[in-house]
Design a protein around this motif. Sequence first.
Motif, PDB file in Angstrom:
ATOM      1  N   VAL A  20       0.913  -0.701   0.067  1.00 45.59           N
ATOM      2  CA  VAL A  20      -0.212  -0.214   0.236  1.00 45.59           C
ATOM      3  C   VAL A  20       1.003   1.062   0.535  1.00 45.59           C
ATOM      4  O   VAL A  20       1.287   1.559   1.143  1.00 45.59           O
ATOM      5  N   ARG A  21       0.374   2.071  -0.946  1.00 47.46           N
ATOM      6  CA  ARG A  21       1.452   3.325  -0.445  1.00 47.46           C
ATOM      7  C   ARG A  21       0.422   4.898   0.107  1.00 47.46           C
ATOM      8  O   ARG A  21      -0.961   5.055  -0.222  1.00 47.46           O
ATOM      9  N   ARG A  22       1.354   5.663   0.950  1.00 49.88           N
ATOM     10  CA  ARG A  22       0.457   5.979   1.545  1.00 49.88           C
ATOM     11  C   ARG A  22       1.679   6.808   2.453  1.00 49.88           C
ATOM     12  O   ARG A  22       2.192   6.935   2.606  1.00 49.88           O
ATOM     13  N   ARG A  23       1.463   8.619   1.942  1.00 54.63           N
ATOM     14  CA  ARG A  23       2.044   9.974   2.210  1.00 54.63           C
ATOM     15  C   ARG A  23       3.357   9.256   1.220  1.00 54.63           C
ATOM     16  O   ARG A  23       4.180   9.935   1.995  1.00 54.63           O
ATOM     17  N   GLY A  24       3.370   9.018   0.752  1.00 54.09           N
ATOM     18  CA  GLY A  24       4.677   8.769  -0.421  1.00 54.09           C
ATOM     19  C   GLY A  24       5.571   7.978   0.475  1.00 54.09           C
ATOM     20  O   GLY A  24       6.229   7.991  -0.171  1.00 54.09           O
ATOM     21  N   ARG A  25       4.919   7.058   0.876  1.00 48.46           N
ATOM     22  CA  ARG A  25       5.618   5.517   1.941  1.00 48.46           C
ATOM     23  C   ARG A  25       5.219   4.330   1.720  1.00 48.46           C
ATOM     24  O   ARG A  25       3.564   4.542   1.065  1.00 48.46           O
ATOM     25  N   THR A  26       5.763   4.236   1.063  1.00 50.61           N
ATOM     26  CA  THR A  26       5.413   2.500   0.745  1.00 50.61           C
ATOM     27  C   THR A  26       5.454   0.873   2.088  1.00 50.61           C
ATOM     28  O   THR A  26       6.262   1.211   2.648  1.00 50.61           O
ATOM     29  N   TYR A  27       3.822   0.810   1.945  1.00 48.83           N
ATOM     30  CA  TYR A  27       3.821  -0.323   3.421  1.00 48.83           C
ATOM     31  C   TYR A  27       3.691  -1.633   3.040  1.00 48.83           C
ATOM     32  O   TYR A  27       2.567  -1.563   1.600  1.00 48.83           O
ATOM     33  N   VAL A  28       3.872  -2.647   3.651  1.00 43.16           N
ATOM     34  CA  VAL A  28       3.675  -4.304   3.584  1.00 43.16           C
ATOM     35  C   VAL A  28       2.916  -4.284   4.730  1.00 43.16           C
ATOM     36  O   VAL A  28       2.905  -3.944   5.395  1.00 43.16           O
ATOM     37  N   ILE A  29       1.005  -4.365   4.394  1.00 46.32           N
ATOM     38  CA  ILE A  29      -0.120  -4.808   5.693  1.00 46.32           C
ATOM     39  C   ILE A  29      -0.485  -5.878   5.201  1.00 46.32           C
ATOM     40  O   ILE A  29      -0.487  -7.060   4.423  1.00 46.32           O
ATOM     41  N   ASN A  30      -0.729  -6.670   6.467  1.00 46.76           N
ATOM     42  CA  ASN A  30      -1.787  -8.151   7.016  1.00 46.76           C
ATOM     43  C   ASN A  30      -2.301  -7.863   7.560  1.00 46.76           C
ATOM     44  O   ASN A  30      -2.250  -7.657   8.726  1.00 46.76           O
ATOM     45  N   LYS A  31      -3.771  -8.433   7.240  1.00 44.62           N
ATOM     46  CA  LYS A  31      -4.789  -8.287   7.598  1.00 44.62           C
ATOM     47  C   LYS A  31      -5.133  -9.461   8.865  1.00 44.62           C
ATOM     48  O   LYS A  31      -5.583  -9.343  10.130  1.00 44.62           O
ATOM     49  N   THR A  32      -4.910 -10.489   8.115  1.00 44.40           N
ATOM     50  CA  THR A  32      -4.808 -11.743   8.992  1.00 44.40           C
ATOM     51  C   THR A  32      -3.991 -11.439   9.395  1.00 44.40           C
ATOM     52  O   THR A  32      -4.143 -12.437  10.563  1.00 44.40           O
ATOM     53  N   ASN A  33      -2.854 -12.067   9.139  1.00 43.91           N
ATOM     54  CA  ASN A  33      -1.374 -11.756  10.323  1.00 43.91           C
ATOM     55  C   ASN A  33      -0.305 -10.487   9.964  1.00 43.91           C
ATOM     56  O   ASN A  33       0.638 -10.193   9.520  1.00 43.91           O
ATOM     57  N   ARG A  34      -1.175 -10.094  11.756  1.00 40.94           N
ATOM     58  CA  ARG A  34      -0.222  -8.576  11.567  1.00 40.94           C
ATOM     59  C   ARG A  34       1.197  -8.645  12.002  1.00 40.94           C
ATOM     60  O   ARG A  34       0.868  -6.985  11.927  1.00 40.94           O
ATOM     61  N   ARG A  35       2.095  -9.280  12.044  1.00 40.08           N
ATOM     62  CA  ARG A  35       3.136  -9.362  12.419  1.00 40.08           C
ATOM     63  C   ARG A  35       3.786  -9.241  11.066  1.00 40.08           C
ATOM     64  O   ARG A  35       5.072  -8.462  11.610  1.00 40.08           O
TER      65      ARG A  35
END
Length: 41
Positions: A20-35
């Motif tokens: 996911v790209r938010r505010r010029g930064r790129t994130y890796v997110i995971n809804k099921t396994n949040r670590r």
Amino acid sequence: MKVRNSLKSLKSRHRDCQIVRRRGRTYVINKTNRRFKARQG
């Protein structure tokens, strides 16, 4: 959360990881396994 310069390897660790790209930064997110979280930039 890890700050990495390569997020493609972290995306392949779990099948529910999303990039996911938010505010010029790129994130890796995971809804099921949040670590599995990472930030780039």
